[in-house]
Write a protein that holds these residues in place. Structure first.
Motif, PDB file in Angstrom:
ATOM      1  N   VAL A 240     -13.937   3.044 -33.822  1.00 25.22           N
ATOM      2  CA  VAL A 240     -15.248   3.567 -33.413  1.00 25.22           C
ATOM      3  C   VAL A 240     -15.302   3.739 -31.896  1.00 25.22           C
ATOM      4  O   VAL A 240     -15.844   4.723 -31.384  1.00 25.22           O
ATOM      5  CB  VAL A 240     -16.384   2.644 -33.901  1.00 25.22           C
ATOM      6  N   GLU A 241     -14.718   2.798 -31.166  1.00 31.16           N
ATOM      7  CA  GLU A 241     -14.700   2.905 -29.709  1.00 31.16           C
ATOM      8  C   GLU A 241     -13.858   4.099 -29.254  1.00 31.16           C
ATOM      9  O   GLU A 241     -14.140   4.704 -28.220  1.00 31.16           O
ATOM     10  CB  GLU A 241     -14.164   1.612 -29.100  1.00 31.16           C
ATOM     11  N   SER A 242     -12.825   4.454 -30.010  1.00 31.90           N
ATOM     12  CA  SER A 242     -12.008   5.622 -29.674  1.00 31.90           C
ATOM     13  C   SER A 242     -12.833   6.895 -29.779  1.00 31.90           C
ATOM     14  O   SER A 242     -12.740   7.791 -28.931  1.00 31.90           O
ATOM     15  CB  SER A 242     -10.790   5.710 -30.595  1.00 31.90           C
ATOM     16  N   VAL A 243     -13.640   6.998 -30.832  1.00 28.09           N
ATOM     17  CA  VAL A 243     -14.534   8.154 -30.984  1.00 28.09           C
ATOM     18  C   VAL A 243     -15.516   8.200 -29.821  1.00 28.09           C
ATOM     19  O   VAL A 243     -15.741   9.244 -29.204  1.00 28.09           O
ATOM     20  CB  VAL A 243     -15.298   8.081 -32.326  1.00 28.09           C
ATOM     21  N   ASP A 244     -16.080   7.038 -29.514  1.00 29.67           N
ATOM     22  CA  ASP A 244     -17.023   6.912 -28.406  1.00 29.67           C
ATOM     23  C   ASP A 244     -16.386   7.392 -27.093  1.00 29.67           C
ATOM     24  O   ASP A 244     -16.976   8.151 -26.331  1.00 29.67           O
ATOM     25  CB  ASP A 244     -17.441   5.444 -28.298  1.00 29.67           C
ATOM     26  N   ALA A 261     -11.898  14.788 -34.584  1.00 24.40           N
ATOM     27  CA  ALA A 261     -10.923  14.436 -35.617  1.00 24.40           C
ATOM     28  C   ALA A 261      -9.528  14.907 -35.234  1.00 24.40           C
ATOM     29  O   ALA A 261      -8.540  14.177 -35.417  1.00 24.40           O
ATOM     30  CB  ALA A 261     -11.343  15.048 -36.957  1.00 24.40           C
ATOM     31  N   SER A 262      -9.431  16.100 -34.679  1.00 23.53           N
ATOM     32  CA  SER A 262      -8.131  16.641 -34.261  1.00 23.53           C
ATOM     33  C   SER A 262      -7.492  15.763 -33.193  1.00 23.53           C
ATOM     34  O   SER A 262      -6.284  15.498 -33.237  1.00 23.53           O
ATOM     35  CB  SER A 262      -8.304  18.066 -33.740  1.00 23.53           C
ATOM     36  N   GLN A 263      -8.289  15.302 -32.231  1.00 19.17           N
ATOM     37  CA  GLN A 263      -7.748  14.445 -31.170  1.00 19.17           C
ATOM     38  C   GLN A 263      -7.289  13.095 -31.708  1.00 19.17           C
ATOM     39  O   GLN A 263      -6.412  12.457 -31.131  1.00 19.17           O
ATOM     40  CB  GLN A 263      -8.789  14.245 -30.075  1.00 19.17           C
ATOM     41  N   LEU A 264      -7.879  12.669 -32.841  1.00 19.54           N
ATOM     42  CA  LEU A 264      -7.484  11.404 -33.457  1.00 19.54           C
ATOM     43  C   LEU A 264      -6.407  11.603 -34.522  1.00 19.54           C
ATOM     44  O   LEU A 264      -6.032  10.649 -35.219  1.00 19.54           O
ATOM     45  CB  LEU A 264      -8.705  10.726 -34.083  1.00 19.54           C
ATOM     46  N   CYS A 265      -5.923  12.862 -34.639  1.00 13.61           N
ATOM     47  CA  CYS A 265      -4.848  13.201 -35.585  1.00 13.61           C
ATOM     48  C   CYS A 265      -5.234  12.870 -37.024  1.00 13.61           C
ATOM     49  O   CYS A 265      -4.470  12.227 -37.771  1.00 13.61           O
ATOM     50  CB  CYS A 265      -3.548  12.497 -35.208  1.00 13.61           C
ATOM     51  N   SER A 267      -8.079  14.306 -40.454  1.00 14.99           N
ATOM     52  CA  SER A 267      -8.962  15.371 -40.940  1.00 14.99           C
ATOM     53  C   SER A 267     -10.416  15.022 -40.658  1.00 14.99           C
ATOM     54  O   SER A 267     -10.763  13.848 -40.454  1.00 14.99           O
ATOM     55  CB  SER A 267      -8.773  15.577 -42.436  1.00 14.99           C
ATOM     56  N   GLU A 268     -11.264  16.046 -40.676  1.00 13.27           N
ATOM     57  CA  GLU A 268     -12.696  15.821 -40.472  1.00 13.27           C
ATOM     58  C   GLU A 268     -13.253  14.929 -41.581  1.00 13.27           C
ATOM     59  O   GLU A 268     -14.084  14.049 -41.332  1.00 13.27           O
ATOM     60  CB  GLU A 268     -13.423  17.161 -40.451  1.00 13.27           C
ATOM     61  N   ARG A 269     -12.767  15.122 -42.794  1.00 12.96           N
ATOM     62  CA  ARG A 269     -13.230  14.312 -43.929  1.00 12.96           C
ATOM     63  C   ARG A 269     -12.875  12.839 -43.728  1.00 12.96           C
ATOM     64  O   ARG A 269     -13.692  11.950 -43.984  1.00 12.96           O
ATOM     65  CB  ARG A 269     -12.609  14.851 -45.220  1.00 12.96           C
ATOM     66  N   THR A 270     -11.652  12.586 -43.265  1.00 10.22           N
ATOM     67  CA  THR A 270     -11.230  11.199 -43.029  1.00 10.22           C
ATOM     68  C   THR A 270     -12.069  10.550 -41.936  1.00 10.22           C
ATOM     69  O   THR A 270     -12.464   9.381 -42.036  1.00 10.22           O
ATOM     70  CB  THR A 270      -9.744  11.153 -42.641  1.00 10.22           C
ATOM     71  N   LEU A 271     -12.349  11.320 -40.871  1.00 12.06           N
ATOM     72  CA  LEU A 271     -13.171  10.790 -39.783  1.00 12.06           C
ATOM     73  C   LEU A 271     -14.561  10.421 -40.287  1.00 12.06           C
ATOM     74  O   LEU A 271     -15.080   9.347 -39.970  1.00 12.06           O
ATOM     75  CB  LEU A 271     -13.264  11.817 -38.652  1.00 12.06           C
ATOM     76  N   ARG A 272     -15.174  11.301 -41.083  1.00 12.12           N
ATOM     77  CA  ARG A 272     -16.498  10.997 -41.642  1.00 12.12           C
ATOM     78  C   ARG A 272     -16.457   9.714 -42.488  1.00 12.12           C
ATOM     79  O   ARG A 272     -17.343   8.857 -42.389  1.00 12.12           O
ATOM     80  CB  ARG A 272     -16.981  12.151 -42.515  1.00 12.12           C
ATOM     81  N   ARG A 273     -15.418   9.602 -43.317  1.00 12.69           N
ATOM     82  CA  ARG A 273     -15.309   8.447 -44.204  1.00 12.69           C
ATOM     83  C   ARG A 273     -15.162   7.152 -43.420  1.00 12.69           C
ATOM     84  O   ARG A 273     -15.837   6.156 -43.713  1.00 12.69           O
ATOM     85  CB  ARG A 273     -14.135   8.641 -45.152  1.00 12.69           C
ATOM     86  N   ARG A 274     -14.301   7.159 -42.401  1.00 14.53           N
ATOM     87  CA  ARG A 274     -14.081   5.932 -41.639  1.00 14.53           C
ATOM     88  C   ARG A 274     -15.314   5.544 -40.823  1.00 14.53           C
ATOM     89  O   ARG A 274     -15.606   4.363 -40.650  1.00 14.53           O
ATOM     90  CB  ARG A 274     -12.854   6.083 -40.738  1.00 14.53           C
ATOM     91  N   LEU A 275     -16.021   6.531 -40.322  1.00 10.13           N
ATOM     92  CA  LEU A 275     -17.267   6.222 -39.616  1.00 10.13           C
ATOM     93  C   LEU A 275     -18.293   5.637 -40.581  1.00 10.13           C
ATOM     94  O   LEU A 275     -18.988   4.663 -40.252  1.00 10.13           O
ATOM     95  CB  LEU A 275     -17.827   7.478 -38.949  1.00 10.13           C
TER      96      LEU A 275
END
Length: 337
Positions: A240-244, A261-265, A267-275
């Protein structure tokens, strides 16, 4: 910063331990700092201890109250008592790095494990190393102390690693010039500018290539791996701090969810799920960053509301006012007043 994060006891106690030591040096009773906060001086001597942001802020406020009336900045005085070893294992990792540039990169990457309350970013520039510090929570009464301490430690660390001749090119500070401002110029040996938009520690880029005399590749690898193992125990908090951190780099033009999501390598779906797993969303993180940045900028009366709006990603002041009222319950003019 969401309220839940402020109450989570995941902050190392390095800074608070140094603060208690300084209070002792000033001839005061350090036990007063911890009363009723859920920890004591013995806990500050335990490397496994963790406190929350809320607890840390309350302890610092008590120290500032106890030392009120002094003609010197408590943050500057505290940094004078700290060395690179005050940063714990991160300090040792920096000591064994190859160059000042690699040590700075490592320190920023591992900043959460030093017990820092501010957030640090190295702004890319071909001519300068520009270290920017921001406060991820709204505590204007603590900002001067925290920035003084951070910049003073930057200086101590850089002179330890690169030699005593190290000096920044300039210092920019977002708060008004204090009565003891001449102490800044005496300490940093460079132009110091107050009332600026951001808090920046700037030095010439050639310092990045300075070799570190205590470099040891094997020791560095060992301690970095140990630090990464420790960080992985709080992997979702770090995520979460990385997104921040990615969003905070430039709030004037906020990145889309897919770009983050791209910068974190991933998918957008994975980013939504982890958040979502962390009871968080992209919009909540972005709005909180915008709110904290706006609150900080509103304290600088030289900036117009249009300028503040632009700095937090709004094309006009009207939309900014609506959003700010939604975030805080009142308008930006009331806050400034």
């Amino acid at each position: 910063m969401p309220a839940a994060t402020r109450h989570t006891a995941d902050l190392p106690i390095n800074l608070l331990r140094s603060l208690a030591d300084l209070i002792v040096q000033l001839g005061m009773d350090p036990s007063r700092l911890c009363l009723g906060l859920g920890f004591n001086l013995a806990d500050l001597a335990n490397p496994q201890s963790r406190v929350s942001i809320r607890q840390a802020c309350l302890m610092i406020k008590r120290a500032l109250e106890m030392t009120k009336g002094r003609d010197r900045g408590l943050g500057l005085d505290m940094s004078a008592t700290e060395s690179i070893t005050s940063m714990g294992l991160v300090g040792y990792a920096m000591l064994t790095s190859a160059t000042l540039g690699s040590a700075i990169a490592l320190g920023i990457d591992m900043q959460k494990q030093t017990g820092a309350l501010l957030s640090f970013e190295n702004l890319e520039s071909p001519k300068h190393i520009t270290l920017q510090v921001t406060c991820p929570f709204h505590e204007p009464d603590l900002l001067v102390f925290l920035v003084e301490e951070a910049f003073g430690v930057f200086l101590n660390v850089a002179r330890t690693l690169a030699g005593p001749t190290f000096s920044p090119s300039s210092i920019e500070l977002s708060y008004p010039r204090p009565a003891y401002a001449d102490h800044y110029e005496h300490l940093f040996r460079c132009p110091v500018h107050f009332g600026r938009k951001d808090n920046l520690f700037v030095c010439a880029n050639h310092w990045a290539n300075t070799p570190i005399a205590t470099h040891d590749a094997l020791s560095n690898r060992q301690v970095v791996e140990l630090l990464k193992m420790s960080a992985n125990q709080n992997g979702e908090i770090e995520f979460v701090e990385s997104v921040d951190r990615i969003l905070r780099r430039d709030l004037r033009i906020p990145l889309s969810l897919s770009a983050v999501a791209s910068q974190l390598c991933m998918s957008e779906r994975t980013l939504r799920r982890r958040l979502a797993q962390n009871q968080m969303s992209y919009q909540v993180i972005l709005d909180d960053l915008r709110k904290q940045r706006a609150l900080s900028l509103l304290g600088n009366v030289s900036l117009t509301l249009d300028e503040v709006a632009g700095e937090v990603g709004f094309s006009d002041a009207q939309n900014f006012r609506k959003a700010f009222k939604r975030w805080t319950g009142h308008g930006p003019r009331q806050t400034r007043a």
